[in-house]
Design a protein around this motif. Structure first.
Motif, PDB file in Angstrom:
ATOM      1  N   ALA A  94       0.842  -1.192   0.000  1.00  0.00           N
ATOM      2  CA  ALA A  94       0.000   0.000   0.000  1.00  0.00           C
ATOM      3  C   ALA A  94       0.875   1.239   0.000  1.00  0.00           C
ATOM      4  O   ALA A  94       1.889   1.291   0.710  1.00  0.00           O
ATOM      5  N   SER A  95       0.479   2.227  -0.787  1.00  0.00           N
ATOM      6  CA  SER A  95       1.171   3.521  -0.764  1.00  0.00           C
ATOM      7  C   SER A  95       0.666   4.374   0.383  1.00  0.00           C
ATOM      8  O   SER A  95       1.404   5.207   0.911  1.00  0.00           O
ATOM      9  N   GLN A  96      -0.616   4.167   0.750  1.00  0.00           N
ATOM     10  CA  GLN A  96      -1.201   4.814   1.921  1.00  0.00           C
ATOM     11  C   GLN A  96      -2.143   3.816   2.601  1.00  0.00           C
ATOM     12  O   GLN A  96      -2.770   2.995   1.930  1.00  0.00           O
ATOM     13  N   ILE A  97      -2.253   3.913   3.921  1.00  0.00           N
ATOM     14  CA  ILE A  97      -3.204   3.099   4.664  1.00  0.00           C
ATOM     15  C   ILE A  97      -3.680   3.912   5.859  1.00  0.00           C
ATOM     16  O   ILE A  97      -2.891   4.654   6.464  1.00  0.00           O
ATOM     17  N   ASP A  98      -4.981   3.822   6.180  1.00  0.00           N
ATOM     18  CA  ASP A  98      -5.506   4.566   7.318  1.00  0.00           C
ATOM     19  C   ASP A  98      -5.831   3.632   8.478  1.00  0.00           C
ATOM     20  O   ASP A  98      -5.590   2.421   8.418  1.00  0.00           O
ATOM     21  N   ARG A  99      -6.393   4.177   9.548  1.00  0.00           N
ATOM     22  CA  ARG A  99      -6.565   3.411  10.786  1.00  0.00           C
ATOM     23  C   ARG A  99      -7.605   2.310  10.658  1.00  0.00           C
ATOM     24  O   ARG A  99      -7.617   1.377  11.466  1.00  0.00           O
ATOM     25  N   HIS A 100      -8.484   2.371   9.640  1.00  0.00           N
ATOM     26  CA  HIS A 100      -9.446   1.300   9.387  1.00  0.00           C
ATOM     27  C   HIS A 100      -8.962   0.310   8.316  1.00  0.00           C
ATOM     28  O   HIS A 100      -9.686  -0.626   7.990  1.00  0.00           O
ATOM     29  N   GLY A 154      -8.324  -0.297  -1.806  1.00  0.00           N
ATOM     30  CA  GLY A 154      -8.781  -1.455  -1.044  1.00  0.00           C
ATOM     31  C   GLY A 154      -9.601  -0.983   0.140  1.00  0.00           C
ATOM     32  O   GLY A 154      -9.226  -0.023   0.813  1.00  0.00           O
ATOM     33  N   VAL A 155     -10.735  -1.635   0.394  1.00  0.00           N
ATOM     34  CA  VAL A 155     -11.632  -1.153   1.438  1.00  0.00           C
ATOM     35  C   VAL A 155     -11.187  -1.624   2.816  1.00  0.00           C
ATOM     36  O   VAL A 155     -10.560  -2.680   2.960  1.00  0.00           O
ATOM     37  N   GLY A 156     -11.518  -0.808   3.815  1.00  0.00           N
ATOM     38  CA  GLY A 156     -11.164  -1.108   5.185  1.00  0.00           C
ATOM     39  C   GLY A 156     -12.343  -1.623   5.988  1.00  0.00           C
ATOM     40  O   GLY A 156     -13.426  -1.892   5.447  1.00  0.00           O
ATOM     41  N   PHE A 176      -6.422  -5.252  13.238  1.00  0.00           N
ATOM     42  CA  PHE A 176      -7.561  -4.333  13.253  1.00  0.00           C
ATOM     43  C   PHE A 176      -8.546  -4.714  14.351  1.00  0.00           C
ATOM     44  O   PHE A 176      -9.763  -4.687  14.166  1.00  0.00           O
ATOM     45  N   ARG A 177      -8.015  -5.029  15.512  1.00  0.00           N
ATOM     46  CA  ARG A 177      -8.836  -5.398  16.662  1.00  0.00           C
ATOM     47  C   ARG A 177      -8.941  -4.268  17.669  1.00  0.00           C
ATOM     48  O   ARG A 177      -9.300  -4.483  18.828  1.00  0.00           O
ATOM     49  N   GLY A 178      -8.644  -3.043  17.226  1.00  0.00           N
ATOM     50  CA  GLY A 178      -8.885  -1.892  18.071  1.00  0.00           C
ATOM     51  C   GLY A 178     -10.358  -1.528  18.057  1.00  0.00           C
ATOM     52  O   GLY A 178     -11.170  -2.164  17.366  1.00  0.00           O
ATOM     53  N   PRO A 179     -10.774  -0.506  18.803  1.00  0.00           N
ATOM     54  CA  PRO A 179     -12.180  -0.092  18.845  1.00  0.00           C
ATOM     55  C   PRO A 179     -12.721   0.198  17.444  1.00  0.00           C
ATOM     56  O   PRO A 179     -12.079   0.872  16.640  1.00  0.00           O
ATOM     57  N   ASP A 180     -13.904  -0.356  17.141  1.00  0.00           N
ATOM     58  CA  ASP A 180     -14.572  -0.137  15.848  1.00  0.00           C
ATOM     59  C   ASP A 180     -13.717  -0.583  14.669  1.00  0.00           C
ATOM     60  O   ASP A 180     -13.769   0.010  13.589  1.00  0.00           O
ATOM     61  N   GLY A 181     -12.920  -1.625  14.866  1.00  0.00           N
ATOM     62  CA  GLY A 181     -12.129  -2.161  13.771  1.00  0.00           C
ATOM     63  C   GLY A 181     -10.949  -1.297  13.380  1.00  0.00           C
ATOM     64  O   GLY A 181     -10.526  -1.320  12.213  1.00  0.00           O
TER      65      GLY A 181
END
Length: 240
Positions: A94-100, A154-156, A176-181
């Motif tokens: 991934a060139s970018q990835i966010d918290r979800h 790619g969807v989170g 991705f087991r933090g709060p709200d995925g």
């Protein structure tokens, strides 16, 4: 003595643990390919691996070598069937990835006039919506781990991802087991501090009270890696 690259390959291989008889696909570099092959040769023998094009391999060759045993032909249409039916676990970049876990491999900047044009979305939407998906990020930085991706390829977890397993970087392992995925820190590699990971991440991570150290390869795993990659191509891919 194992290197940071060895630790990363083993961490990526662990993403395939428990998968059974599905196609393990490492995309975009030596580390992910080695991870799938290492998993098959050690703790996940039912995994299906391929030659990177259209052959399912009966044996597990070293990097750059052709298989001696071919189990089946995997043309593109059959590969798509596997993707659409959840029979493939892919490890993407991934060139970018966010918290979800939304990822971008398409462009940097406004999509209508980007600063940089990248790959497009390729197979990321189908993979993340239909199959287990993991990520390998060789350079953990705030340029990659961003508050919001410039375009969703790619969807989170907040957009209907099927099963985002883990993210392995040159610094740490995350899931991705933090709060709200949201993204959670699972372990830091030997020689890396939690503070190093936090500083290299452009959003707030979920950080457990006790963060483990990523395990290194067992002696038998290191022997397998040296046979699969005698030129140590993996070391050139990992930023130490």
């Amino acid at each position: 003595m194992s290197s940071r690259a060895d630790v990363c390959v083993v961490a990526c291989a662990e993403a395939f643990r428990g998968d059974g008889e599905i196609v393990a696909a490492g995309i975009g570099g030596a580390v992910t390919v080695l991870a799938a092959r290492l998993a098959r040769l050690t703790f996940e023998p039912e995994l299906l691996t391929h030659d990177g094009t259209c052959l399912l391999t009966g044996d597990v060759p070293a990097l750059g070598e052709a298989p001696e045993v071919v189990e089946g032909w995997l043309p593109f249409r059959e590969h798509l069937w596997l993707v659409l039916n959840g029979r493939r676990h892919v490890m993407l970049g991934a060139s970018q990835i966010d918290r979800h876990g939304n990822t971008n491999i398409s462009c940097i900047g406004d999509w209508s006039r980007p600063k940089a044009q990248l790959l497009g979305v390729r197979g990321a939407p189908g993979n993340t919506r239909c199959d287990p998906t993991s990520y390998w990020i060789p350079r953990h930085s705030t340029r990659v781990f961003v508050p919001e991706v410039d375009m969703v390829s790619g969807v989170g977890t907040d957009r209907g991802a099927f099963d985002l397993r883990r993210v392995v970087t040159n610094l740490a392992v995350l899931d991705f087991r933090g709060p709200d995925g949201t993204m959670r820190l699972v372990s830091v590699h030997p020689g890396v501090r939690v503070e190093d990971v936090v500083a290299a991440t452009g959003f707030n991570l979920d950080i457990p009270r006790n963060v483990a150290q990523t395990r290194g390869p067992a002696p038998e795993e290191l022997d397998v890696l040296d046979r699969l990659d005698p030129q140590r191509t993996r070391d050139r891919e990992v930023a130490a």
